[in-house]
Motif scaffolding. Structure first.
Motif, PDB file in Angstrom:
ATOM      1  N   LYS A  33     -17.736  -2.836   4.836  1.00 55.02           N
ATOM      2  CA  LYS A  33     -17.277  -3.141   3.481  1.00 55.02           C
ATOM      3  C   LYS A  33     -16.070  -4.058   3.567  1.00 55.02           C
ATOM      4  CE  LYS A  33     -18.555   1.377   1.622  1.00 55.02           C
ATOM      5  NZ  LYS A  33     -18.109   2.493   0.781  1.00 55.02           N
ATOM      6  N   LYS A  34     -15.992  -4.988   2.596  1.00 56.67           N
ATOM      7  CA  LYS A  34     -14.847  -5.892   2.549  1.00 56.67           C
ATOM      8  C   LYS A  34     -14.632  -6.344   1.112  1.00 56.67           C
ATOM      9  CE  LYS A  34     -12.922 -10.180   4.356  1.00 56.67           C
ATOM     10  NZ  LYS A  34     -11.614  -9.755   4.772  1.00 56.67           N
ATOM     11  N   VAL A  35     -13.381  -6.321   0.678  1.00 60.99           N
ATOM     12  CA  VAL A  35     -13.015  -6.877  -0.620  1.00 60.99           C
ATOM     13  C   VAL A  35     -12.801  -8.371  -0.419  1.00 60.99           C
ATOM     14  CG1 VAL A  35     -11.314  -6.904  -2.464  1.00 60.99           C
ATOM     15  CG2 VAL A  35     -12.016  -4.725  -1.460  1.00 60.99           C
ATOM     16  N   LEU A  36     -13.641  -9.191  -1.055  1.00 63.23           N
ATOM     17  CA  LEU A  36     -13.519 -10.648  -0.952  1.00 63.23           C
ATOM     18  C   LEU A  36     -12.591 -11.209  -2.017  1.00 63.23           C
ATOM     19  CD1 LEU A  36     -17.181 -11.805  -0.248  1.00 63.23           C
ATOM     20  CD2 LEU A  36     -15.372 -11.296   1.386  1.00 63.23           C
ATOM     21  N   CYS A  37     -12.630 -10.606  -3.202  1.00 65.23           N
ATOM     22  CA  CYS A  37     -11.819 -11.079  -4.327  1.00 65.23           C
ATOM     23  C   CYS A  37     -11.081  -9.887  -4.925  1.00 65.23           C
ATOM     24  CB  CYS A  37     -12.691 -11.701  -5.414  1.00 65.23           C
ATOM     25  SG  CYS A  37     -13.811 -12.989  -4.851  1.00 65.23           S
ATOM     26  N   SER A  38      -9.770 -10.013  -5.029  1.00 65.81           N
ATOM     27  CA  SER A  38      -8.975  -8.923  -5.598  1.00 65.81           C
ATOM     28  C   SER A  38      -8.319  -9.318  -6.910  1.00 65.81           C
ATOM     29  CB  SER A  38      -7.909  -8.478  -4.602  1.00 65.81           C
ATOM     30  OG  SER A  38      -6.993  -9.539  -4.381  1.00 65.81           O
ATOM     31  N   GLY A  39      -8.380 -10.602  -7.247  1.00 71.04           N
ATOM     32  CA  GLY A  39      -7.757 -11.080  -8.480  1.00 71.04           C
ATOM     33  C   GLY A  39      -6.410 -11.729  -8.260  1.00 71.04           C
ATOM     34  N   ALA A  40      -5.896 -11.697  -7.034  1.00 79.31           N
ATOM     35  CA  ALA A  40      -4.607 -12.311  -6.727  1.00 79.31           C
ATOM     36  C   ALA A  40      -4.655 -12.935  -5.335  1.00 79.31           C
ATOM     37  CB  ALA A  40      -3.498 -11.259  -6.780  1.00 79.31           C
ATOM     38  N   ASP A  41      -4.269 -14.202  -5.251  1.00 83.59           N
ATOM     39  CA  ASP A  41      -4.198 -14.917  -3.967  1.00 83.59           C
ATOM     40  C   ASP A  41      -5.480 -14.832  -3.153  1.00 83.59           C
ATOM     41  OD1 ASP A  41      -1.547 -15.687  -4.463  1.00 83.59           O
ATOM     42  OD2 ASP A  41      -0.792 -13.787  -3.666  1.00 83.59           O
ATOM     43  N   ILE A  82     -22.278 -21.198  -8.550  1.00 84.96           N
ATOM     44  CA  ILE A  82     -21.608 -21.086  -7.260  1.00 84.96           C
ATOM     45  C   ILE A  82     -22.479 -21.824  -6.253  1.00 84.96           C
ATOM     46  CG2 ILE A  82     -20.923 -19.504  -5.423  1.00 84.96           C
ATOM     47  CD1 ILE A  82     -20.554 -17.376  -7.693  1.00 84.96           C
ATOM     48  N   ALA A  83     -21.926 -22.824  -5.619  1.00 85.70           N
ATOM     49  CA  ALA A  83     -22.646 -23.575  -4.584  1.00 85.70           C
ATOM     50  C   ALA A  83     -21.733 -23.635  -3.365  1.00 85.70           C
ATOM     51  CB  ALA A  83     -22.997 -24.968  -5.081  1.00 85.70           C
ATOM     52  N   THR A  84     -22.152 -23.011  -2.276  1.00 85.08           N
ATOM     53  CA  THR A  84     -21.315 -22.956  -1.091  1.00 85.08           C
ATOM     54  C   THR A  84     -22.163 -22.974   0.174  1.00 85.08           C
ATOM     55  OG1 THR A  84     -19.487 -21.734  -0.058  1.00 85.08           O
ATOM     56  CG2 THR A  84     -21.238 -20.420  -1.048  1.00 85.08           C
ATOM     57  N   THR A  85     -21.549 -23.391   1.252  1.00 79.55           N
ATOM     58  CA  THR A  85     -22.176 -23.321   2.567  1.00 79.55           C
ATOM     59  C   THR A  85     -21.269 -22.511   3.479  1.00 79.55           C
ATOM     60  OG1 THR A  85     -21.134 -25.373   3.294  1.00 79.55           O
ATOM     61  CG2 THR A  85     -23.334 -25.553   2.329  1.00 79.55           C
ATOM     62  N   PHE A  86     -21.865 -21.850   4.450  1.00 77.78           N
ATOM     63  CA  PHE A  86     -21.081 -21.041   5.362  1.00 77.78           C
ATOM     64  C   PHE A  86     -21.866 -20.807   6.646  1.00 77.78           C
ATOM     65  CE2 PHE A  86     -23.338 -18.425   2.329  1.00 77.78           C
ATOM     66  CZ  PHE A  86     -23.965 -17.456   3.093  1.00 77.78           C
ATOM     67  N   ASP A  87     -21.130 -20.425   7.686  1.00 76.98           N
ATOM     68  CA  ASP A  87     -21.733 -20.087   8.969  1.00 76.98           C
ATOM     69  C   ASP A  87     -21.944 -18.586   9.046  1.00 76.98           C
ATOM     70  OD1 ASP A  87     -21.568 -22.727   9.695  1.00 76.98           O
ATOM     71  OD2 ASP A  87     -19.767 -22.470  10.933  1.00 76.98           O
ATOM     72  N   ILE A  88     -23.037 -18.176   9.649  1.00 78.61           N
ATOM     73  CA  ILE A  88     -23.274 -16.773   9.953  1.00 78.61           C
ATOM     74  C   ILE A  88     -23.132 -16.657  11.465  1.00 78.61           C
ATOM     75  CG2 ILE A  88     -24.883 -14.845   9.854  1.00 78.61           C
ATOM     76  CD1 ILE A  88     -26.161 -16.215   7.406  1.00 78.61           C
ATOM     77  N   LYS A  89     -21.959 -16.209  11.874  1.00 76.81           N
ATOM     78  CA  LYS A  89     -21.645 -16.178  13.303  1.00 76.81           C
ATOM     79  C   LYS A  89     -22.263 -14.988  14.006  1.00 76.81           C
ATOM     80  CE  LYS A  89     -17.637 -19.054  12.912  1.00 76.81           C
ATOM     81  NZ  LYS A  89     -17.115 -19.223  11.606  1.00 76.81           N
ATOM     82  N   GLU A  98      -8.785 -16.060  -1.153  1.00 77.98           N
ATOM     83  CA  GLU A  98      -9.039 -17.208  -0.292  1.00 77.98           C
ATOM     84  C   GLU A  98     -10.442 -17.800  -0.435  1.00 77.98           C
ATOM     85  OE1 GLU A  98      -9.815 -16.170   4.052  1.00 77.98           O
ATOM     86  OE2 GLU A  98      -8.731 -14.385   3.367  1.00 77.98           O
ATOM     87  N   TYR A  99     -11.350 -17.107  -1.118  1.00 78.16           N
ATOM     88  CA  TYR A  99     -12.727 -17.576  -1.230  1.00 78.16           C
ATOM     89  C   TYR A  99     -12.955 -18.319  -2.546  1.00 78.16           C
ATOM     90  CZ  TYR A  99     -13.392 -14.446   2.696  1.00 78.16           C
ATOM     91  OH  TYR A  99     -13.289 -13.835   3.913  1.00 78.16           O
ATOM     92  N   ALA A 100     -13.726 -19.404  -2.488  1.00 77.01           N
ATOM     93  CA  ALA A 100     -13.977 -20.241  -3.656  1.00 77.01           C
ATOM     94  C   ALA A 100     -14.718 -19.500  -4.762  1.00 77.01           C
ATOM     95  CB  ALA A 100     -14.766 -21.491  -3.247  1.00 77.01           C
ATOM     96  N   VAL A 101     -15.504 -18.505  -4.417  1.00 80.08           N
ATOM     97  CA  VAL A 101     -16.279 -17.761  -5.396  1.00 80.08           C
ATOM     98  C   VAL A 101     -15.363 -16.941  -6.322  1.00 80.08           C
ATOM     99  CG1 VAL A 101     -16.656 -15.748  -3.920  1.00 80.08           C
ATOM    100  CG2 VAL A 101     -18.296 -16.284  -5.691  1.00 80.08           C
ATOM    101  N   CYS A 102     -14.189 -16.586  -5.844  1.00 81.99           N
ATOM    102  CA  CYS A 102     -13.270 -15.752  -6.626  1.00 81.99           C
ATOM    103  C   CYS A 102     -12.782 -16.507  -7.870  1.00 81.99           C
ATOM    104  CB  CYS A 102     -12.073 -15.342  -5.776  1.00 81.99           C
ATOM    105  SG  CYS A 102     -12.543 -14.445  -4.278  1.00 81.99           S
TER     106      CYS A 102
END
Length: 155
Positions: free
Chosen positions: A85-93, A107-114, A95-99
């Protein structure tokens, strides 16, 4: 390079085929019964000697993305192998564009799946990806149920 691009207003319950190769098959369904505007691309469609998968996602959310918690669960041959589990968006500061995206915005984004660096043993994997707009995990905004079949061992 194997990859499948699609844009759908999804009919719930039907499986969407992502890709197939000599060593891998992937598909997914949505967990809920509501239609989604969704597009996903994954390349390469292989687990053999591929350090990173490239993913592209286009999605129109059904609610504002002020808070977003992701729950990622993996089963391997029917046994739970990972629960993360991970909080991606908290409403303050954030880092993710989706927030901060609003309902109906694209929402249009690209990312790596490492995780593709992992040597996946041959077998059947079920991967559930859930997104919630609250900490208590009561308000689900998206849920994807991936099936991944690894056809041969890398060893």
């Amino acid at each position: 390079m194997f990859g499948l691009l699609f844009f759908i207003l999804f009919t719930p319950g039907a499986s969407e085929f992502l890709c197939t190769s000599s060593d891998l098959e992937m598909s997914y369904t949505f967990c809920d019964s509501t239609p989604h505007a969704f597009r996903f691309n994954l390349t390469p469609c292989s687990t053999m000697n591929k350090p990173v998968w490239k993913a592209a996602l286009t999605w129109i959310p059904r609610s504002d993305i002020i808070f977003l918690k992701i729950v990622f669960t993996v089963w391997y041959n029917g046994a739970k192998a990972l629960h993360w589990k991970k909080v991606l968006c908290s409403g303050a500061d954030d880092e993710y564009a989706v927030c901060g995206m609003l309902k109906g915005e694209t929402i249009a984004t690209t990312f790596d799946i490492k995780g593709a660096r992992i040597e996946f043993p041959k077998g059947n994997y079920r991967i559930i990806l859930q997104g919630f707009s609250d900490e208590s995990e009561n308000n689900m905004v998206v849920c994807l149920d991936f099936t991944m079949i690894v056809k041969q061992d890398i060893f």
